[in-house]
Write a protein that holds these residues in place. Structure first.
Motif, PDB file in Angstrom:
ATOM      1  N   LEU A   1       0.986  -1.347  -0.066  1.00  0.00           N
ATOM      2  CA  LEU A   1      -0.168  -0.256  -0.504  1.00  0.00           C
ATOM      3  C   LEU A   1       0.491   1.218  -0.186  1.00  0.00           C
ATOM      4  O   LEU A   1       0.816   1.946  -0.300  1.00  0.00           O
ATOM      5  CB  LEU A   1      -1.484  -0.077   1.309  1.00  0.00           C
ATOM      6  N   ILE A   2       2.076   1.273   0.861  1.00  0.00           N
ATOM      7  CA  ILE A   2       2.647   2.098   0.556  1.00  0.00           C
ATOM      8  C   ILE A   2       3.251   2.452  -0.760  1.00  0.00           C
ATOM      9  O   ILE A   2       3.912   3.577  -0.872  1.00  0.00           O
ATOM     10  CB  ILE A   2       4.061   2.275   1.552  1.00  0.00           C
ATOM     11  N   ALA A   3       4.062   1.139  -0.912  1.00  0.00           N
ATOM     12  CA  ALA A   3       4.668   0.991  -2.360  1.00  0.00           C
ATOM     13  C   ALA A   3       3.847   1.998  -3.593  1.00  0.00           C
ATOM     14  O   ALA A   3       4.143   2.783  -4.309  1.00  0.00           O
ATOM     15  CB  ALA A   3       4.795  -0.373  -2.549  1.00  0.00           C
TER      16      ALA A   3
ATOM     17  N   GLU B   1       8.759   7.563  -4.451  1.00  0.00           N
ATOM     18  CA  GLU B   1       9.193   8.072  -2.644  1.00  0.00           C
ATOM     19  C   GLU B   1      10.669   8.695  -2.559  1.00  0.00           C
ATOM     20  O   GLU B   1      10.802   9.297  -3.408  1.00  0.00           O
ATOM     21  CB  GLU B   1      10.203   6.768  -2.242  1.00  0.00           C
ATOM     22  N   GLN B   2      11.101   9.699  -1.664  1.00  0.00           N
ATOM     23  CA  GLN B   2      12.089  10.408  -1.552  1.00  0.00           C
ATOM     24  C   GLN B   2      13.110  10.386  -1.234  1.00  0.00           C
ATOM     25  O   GLN B   2      13.487   9.347  -0.676  1.00  0.00           O
ATOM     26  CB  GLN B   2      11.154  11.630  -0.678  1.00  0.00           C
ATOM     27  N   ILE B   3      14.470  10.777  -1.899  1.00  0.00           N
ATOM     28  CA  ILE B   3      16.045  11.056  -1.270  1.00  0.00           C
ATOM     29  C   ILE B   3      16.782  12.215  -0.552  1.00  0.00           C
ATOM     30  O   ILE B   3      16.283  13.515  -1.375  1.00  0.00           O
ATOM     31  CB  ILE B   3      16.668  10.519  -1.919  1.00  0.00           C
TER      32      ILE B   3
ATOM     33  N   ALA C   1      12.278  10.509  -6.297  1.00  0.00           N
ATOM     34  CA  ALA C   1      12.637   9.587  -6.866  1.00  0.00           C
ATOM     35  C   ALA C   1      12.613   8.142  -6.372  1.00  0.00           C
ATOM     36  O   ALA C   1      12.937   8.286  -5.566  1.00  0.00           O
ATOM     37  CB  ALA C   1      14.274   9.927  -7.480  1.00  0.00           C
ATOM     38  N   PRO C   2      12.710   6.856  -7.473  1.00  0.00           N
ATOM     39  CA  PRO C   2      12.634   5.592  -6.637  1.00  0.00           C
ATOM     40  C   PRO C   2      13.930   5.518  -6.144  1.00  0.00           C
ATOM     41  O   PRO C   2      15.222   5.982  -6.722  1.00  0.00           O
ATOM     42  CB  PRO C   2      12.526   5.250  -7.967  1.00  0.00           C
ATOM     43  N   ILE C   3      14.185   4.779  -5.150  1.00  0.00           N
ATOM     44  CA  ILE C   3      15.120   4.595  -3.787  1.00  0.00           C
ATOM     45  C   ILE C   3      15.605   3.754  -4.818  1.00  0.00           C
ATOM     46  O   ILE C   3      16.965   3.854  -4.442  1.00  0.00           O
ATOM     47  CB  ILE C   3      14.431   4.042  -2.755  1.00  0.00           C
TER      48      ILE C   3
END
Lengths: 354, 306
Positions: free
Chosen positions: B218-220, B225-227, B261-263
């Motif tokens: 669910l979170i995904a 996501e952020q860096i 961006a994707p981790i």
């Protein structure tokens, strides 16, 4: 199913016996019952057996041929014909008609002197005071309070949600509580009987009656007949409590509150037993409705029936025993079905904090 | 084979003008700890109440353990703590458990002592329930829910009133309950708690299902996501990282840069900067929490409903 019901009844008893309420109610009923027994003992000795019914007014007649007075004692002892002998045939008919109306009204509370004596002498004393306690209606009030509290407290504490969520079954739960109330009523009767025996023995061995009036069978009665009458009375008294147990439960299910349930039950009892009959007495036509009321049928149902007083007052219009049985059954069933129907359908909310 | 222990089909509960549960269709599989999430008044407790037979549905159906009949018998396989812990105040904690053990025929007398110990009520089990603190009452409620080793356990806000140590103990206990074939349906307003304890969650708002699934999934799916990075030259890095297509957004955040961006692209990110002689001094991946996800989906859900 029966095993489950028995388990639930056992569980209810597990909880109930740890509460103060049933023991307080038992103490009240014992006190009243013992007060009757020792009250009659005291009156008998204070008045030296002369009786205390002087406050009852006698019937008086002033005619062309004679003037006469008829007391409740004359009526109950079958001396009416002897007393009206001096009157003419026409006057006798008038007096008999008037006494048929006067007797039931004036002499219904008359305690026949030997009967008073038997209230504290074995074996009659075993149920004597219990009968009087039932005539006051106190046991019905107390059992209503108990049945209302048994279910109502669960609404207050919010425990009904816990019980129902464990799949114990709603109608099974309410049935277990009702059956337990009947068993408790039986327990009350048993304790009262035991204490009456103890008190009667005590009354017989303490001065001034030591050893004289310990056990006296009423004239014409035998042990088997006396014990059978007592057994029947206990059974009938127990049966008479059932509609009141159902009434208390019904009002609690309706209001979901102990306090409101008890208030409504007691109000209904008082209205039904005292207010409505008085209002119905206004008209002869309305008076017939009285025969369908629970309280008048319960009174008839628990009456000992074959006492001298009852025979003498047979002219009084009271429902017959079979009708009383049916009326009590009908009230019980209606209240029971209504309680279970409502309880099955109602949503259960959390603790009400009563 | 997965088996659904709870299935609801368009389950609805209406109180006059209020719809507490609205067309709720959800499925709970065996052997997990499920979180039931929702804002206050979203219908969590009512849903549990309906499943436990405390309330009657206005419409819709539900089944427990695959059966939609014989509900009373099925409830014998269920343990529950719904809302506040309610017991008989004049009985001790132990006597309360003894009563329920007696009437439900589940569990044994020996089990009671171990249950009292397990929920941390040792030494107070024989005290009257009315003398218990709120936290102790909750502990007894949990003990009752576990009595008889049920296949399905409903726990409605079970850590309410517990001290921090008690909350940690309880979380561990609830986690352990989901091991094996037992299923736990757990509601809490403490989202970090649900995140720690539950494998899957069902989120409801205004009685409606908003989202359902495994917590990580669910979170995904909730968004990128952020860096957060600190570099030797933030201005140059800002310029450089505006170009790659996989960087959704980049902004300054005090002495750092916040990159959406994707981790898993972190290596490419550092390589791109190093090639331009900008070196990364610090890099922290920022994952969305369940709380952020929850706030986002309930807000979206409410907007959709309006």
């Amino acid at each position: 199913m029966i095993t489950h019901l028995l388990t639930l009844i056992e569980g209810e008893w597990f909880k109930l016996r740890r509460r103060w309420l049933p023991w307080i109610l038992l103490a009240v009923i014992i006190l009243v019952s013992q007060a009757f027994l020792w009250g009659f003992y005291a009156v008998h000795h204070i008045t030296e057996g002369e009786g205390t019914n002087t406050f009852l007014s006698d019937y008086q007649y002033s005619g062309d041929t004679a003037t006469l007075q008829v007391s409740c004692s004359d009526l109950l002892d079958g001396r009416l014909q002897e007393r009206i002998q001096p009157l003419s045939i026409e006057e006798r008919l008038i007096v008999e008609g008037e006494i048929a109306e006067w007797g039931p009204k004036e002499c219904s509370d008359y305690a026949y002197e030997p009967e008073k004596f038997f209230m504290f002498v074995l074996p009659t004393s075993i149920v004597g005071s219990i009968y009087l306690v039932f005539l006051t209606g106190l046991p019905f009030m107390l059992i209503m309070i108990l049945s209302a509290s048994l279910l109502g407290s669960e609404y207050g504490w919010g425990t009904l949600r816990v019980v129902v969520s464990r799949g114990l079954g709603r109608w099974q739960l309410i049935s277990a509580k009702l059956i337990l109330c009947v068993l408790v009523a039986f327990g009350w009767l048993a304790v009262m009987v035991l204490l009456n025996i103890v008190s009667s023995i005590l009354a017989g061995i303490i001065p001034p009656d030591e050893g004289v009036s310990l056990i006296i069978l009423p004239e014409g009665d035998t042990w088997p007949s006396v014990l059978s009458t007592f057994g029947k009375f206990i059974g009938k008294a127990l049966y008479a409590t059932v509609p009141y147990i159902c009434l208390g439960t019904f009002f609690v299910v309706l209001t979901q509150s102990t306090a409101q349930g008890i208030s409504l039950s007691v109000m209904t009892y008082v209205a039904e037993a005292m207010v409505i009959p008085a209002l119905l007495a206004i008209s002869e036509k309305l008076e017939r409705i009285n025969e369908g009321l629970l309280s008048s049928n319960v009174r008839e149902w628990i009456s000992l029936g074959d006492s001298k007083a009852a025979v003498a007052l047979k002219g009084a219009e009271t429902p017959d025993t079979f009708q009383a049985f049916l009326v009590i059954l009908a009230y019980s069933l209606v209240m029971l079905v209504a309680s279970i129907w409502l309880f099955q359908r109602r949503d259960l909310s959390g603790a009400k904090g009563e | 084979m997965d088996e659904f222990v709870i299935q609801t089909d368009r389950l609805t509960k209406r109180y006059k003008n209020v719809v507490a549960v609205d067309d709720l269709s959800m499925e709970i599989r065996r052997g997990r700890v499920y979180g039931l999430l929702g804002p206050n008044g979203s219908g969590k407790t009512t849903t549990m109440g309906l499943l436990l037979g405390l309330q009657t549905p206005t419409s819709g159906t539900f089944s427990l353990f695959g059966y939609n009949h014989g509900h009373r018998e099925l409830l014998r396989r269920v343990g529950a703590l719904v809302e506040n812990s309610s017991f008989y105040p004049y009985l001790s904690g132990y006597q309360n458990l003894r009563y329920f053990q007696k009437v439900s025929g589940r569990g044994s007398e020996e089990e009671l002592e171990s249950l009292v110990d397990r929920v941390g009520l040792s030494g107070r089990g024989h005290d009257l329930f009315r003398t218990y603190s709120y936290g102790m009452k909750q502990r007894l409620g949990i003990a009752l829910a576990l009595l008889g080793d049920p296949d399905l356990v409903f726990l409605d806000e079970p850590t309410n009133g517990l001290d921090p140590e008690g909350m940690i103990e309880m979380r561990e206990l609830i986690k352990s309950l989901g091991d094996g074939s037992r299923t736990v349906l757990f509601s809490s307003h403490l989202l970090h708690e649900v995140e720690q304890v539950c494998d899957s969650v069902t989120i409801i708002s205004k009685g409606r299902l908003i989202a359902q699934g495994e917590v990580s999934q669910l979170i995904a799916t909730a968004g990128s996501e952020q860096i957060r990075i600190k570099t030797t030259d933030n201005s140059k890095a800002l310029q450089l990282l505006s170009t790659p297509g996989w960087v959704e957004d980049i902004s300054r955040d005090e002495d750092s840069l916040l990159i959406t961006a994707p981790i898993e692209r972190s290596a490419e990110l550092t390589a791109a900067l190093a090639n331009a002689e900008v070196y990364v001094a610090e890099m922290v991946p920022i994952r969305k929490s369940l709380e952020e996800y929850f706030l986002e989906v309930t807000r979206r859900g409410n907007e959709d409903l309006q």
